[in-house]
Design an enzyme around this catalytic site. Structure first.
Site, PDB file in Angstrom:
ATOM      1  N   CYS A 273      58.749  50.336 109.161  1.00  0.00           N
ATOM      2  CA  CYS A 273      58.810  51.382 108.125  1.00  0.00           C
ATOM      3  C   CYS A 273      58.721  52.731 108.825  1.00  0.00           C
ATOM      4  O   CYS A 273      59.028  52.821 110.029  1.00  0.00           O
ATOM      5  CB  CYS A 273      57.707  51.185 107.085  1.00  0.00           C
ATOM      6  SG  CYS A 273      56.023  51.290 107.740  1.00  0.00           S
TER       7      CYS A 273
ATOM      8  N   ASN B  73      54.228  53.031 109.894  1.00  0.00           N
ATOM      9  CA  ASN B  73      53.548  51.796 110.329  1.00  0.00           C
ATOM     10  C   ASN B  73      52.076  51.773 109.912  1.00  0.00           C
ATOM     11  O   ASN B  73      51.240  51.192 110.604  1.00  0.00           O
ATOM     12  CB  ASN B  73      53.698  51.588 111.853  1.00  0.00           C
ATOM     13  CG  ASN B  73      53.274  50.208 112.354  1.00  0.00           C
ATOM     14  OD1 ASN B  73      52.833  50.078 113.488  1.00  0.00           O
ATOM     15  ND2 ASN B  73      53.384  49.191 111.535  1.00  0.00           N
TER      16      ASN B  73
ATOM     17  N   CYS C  62      51.483  51.699 106.151  1.00  0.00           N
ATOM     18  CA  CYS C  62      51.473  51.215 104.762  1.00  0.00           C
ATOM     19  C   CYS C  62      52.349  49.973 104.601  1.00  0.00           C
ATOM     20  O   CYS C  62      51.849  48.846 104.556  1.00  0.00           O
ATOM     21  CB  CYS C  62      51.931  52.305 103.795  1.00  0.00           C
ATOM     22  SG  CYS C  62      50.874  53.775 103.798  1.00  0.00           S
ATOM     23  N   ARG C  63      53.662  50.163 104.509  1.00  0.00           N
ATOM     24  CA  ARG C  63      54.542  49.049 104.137  1.00  0.00           C
ATOM     25  C   ARG C  63      54.686  47.971 105.203  1.00  0.00           C
ATOM     26  O   ARG C  63      54.576  46.776 104.904  1.00  0.00           O
ATOM     27  CB  ARG C  63      55.930  49.581 103.749  1.00  0.00           C
ATOM     28  CG  ARG C  63      55.917  50.393 102.474  1.00  0.00           C
ATOM     29  CD  ARG C  63      57.177  51.194 102.316  1.00  0.00           C
ATOM     30  NE  ARG C  63      57.281  52.244 103.326  1.00  0.00           N
ATOM     31  CZ  ARG C  63      58.351  53.002 103.538  1.00  0.00           C
ATOM     32  NH1 ARG C  63      59.428  52.806 102.796  1.00  0.00           N
ATOM     33  NH2 ARG C  63      58.342  53.936 104.450  1.00  0.00           N
ATOM     34  N   SER C  64      54.956  48.382 106.456  1.00  0.00           N
ATOM     35  CA  SER C  64      55.219  47.326 107.461  1.00  0.00           C
ATOM     36  C   SER C  64      53.966  46.527 107.845  1.00  0.00           C
ATOM     37  O   SER C  64      54.068  45.314 108.028  1.00  0.00           O
ATOM     38  CB  SER C  64      55.971  47.871 108.685  1.00  0.00           C
ATOM     39  OG  SER C  64      55.242  48.860 109.361  1.00  0.00           O
TER      40      SER C  64
ATOM     41  N   ASP D 125      58.094  53.842  99.300  1.00  0.00           N
ATOM     42  CA  ASP D 125      56.958  54.311 100.095  1.00  0.00           C
ATOM     43  C   ASP D 125      55.775  54.611  99.178  1.00  0.00           C
ATOM     44  O   ASP D 125      55.872  55.497  98.324  1.00  0.00           O
ATOM     45  CB  ASP D 125      57.412  55.581 100.821  1.00  0.00           C
ATOM     46  CG  ASP D 125      56.384  56.046 101.834  1.00  0.00           C
ATOM     47  OD1 ASP D 125      55.258  55.514 101.818  1.00  0.00           O
ATOM     48  OD2 ASP D 125      56.723  56.925 102.629  1.00  0.00           O
TER      49      ASP D 125
END
Ligand code: 4NP
Length: 153
Positions: free
Chosen positions: A9, A12, A14-16, A124
């Site tokens: 993401c 690195n 939050c999402r990934s 996001d």
């Protein structure tokens, strides 16, 4: 050799890392060996743990991600990982620019592996409310289940 998978993401944090935690959880439940990592296209949070809200939503769902540390994607990642999954379209286009010629990694959007949701990105949650992280967890868990099915044979 176990299949290797890298989630990418922007930051690195939050999402990934949530995608990494969700896939680790699914693979562990299913007994599938897989090498799993995550990275960011940016280096802004290098060395830092995931966002507190990401750690909390993962923990609430039985996954520990607090030990993860952010890092920026590197040229060698495109050689070291079989699959690189971008969390959104901007991440994908940034990765295409970074990808060395002739590197073997299969690069795609994460949701390209989810039936009926091909081409979609994971929004996001960084500037959102806490509920945005619940939504992110739902999305990465759905994708993780699809990856187990597709890659875990
Ligand atoms: P991520 O979220 O890409 O899912 O880790 C973000 C984290 C940090 C920032 C943006 C997005 N930031 O602007 O610092």
């Amino acid at each position: 050799m176990a299949i290797s998978v890298l989630f990418v993401c922007l930051g690195n944090i939050c999402r990934s890392p949530l995608a990494e935690g969700a896939l680790r959880q699914k693979c562990s439940e299913a007994g599938i060996p897989m090498i799993i990592d995550s990275a960011g296209t940016a280096d802004w949070h290098e060395g830092r743990p995931p966002d507190d809200r990401a750690i909390a939503v993962a923990e609430k769902n039985g996954a520990a991600i607090d030990h993860l540390r952010a890092r920026q994607v590197q040229a060698n990642d495109f050689h070291d990982f079989d699959y690189i999954f971008a969390l959104d379209e901007q991440n994908l286009s940034d990765l295409r620019e970074k990808m060395p010629d002739n590197a073997p990694a299969k690069l795609s959007l994460l949701f390209d592996y989810v039936d009926g949701q091909e081409g979609q990105g994971v929004a996001d949650p960084y500037y959102g409310a806490d509920e945005a992280f619940d939504q992110t967890w739902r999305e990465v868990t759905l994708a993780a289940a699809a990856l187990c099915q597709e890659l875990g044979q």
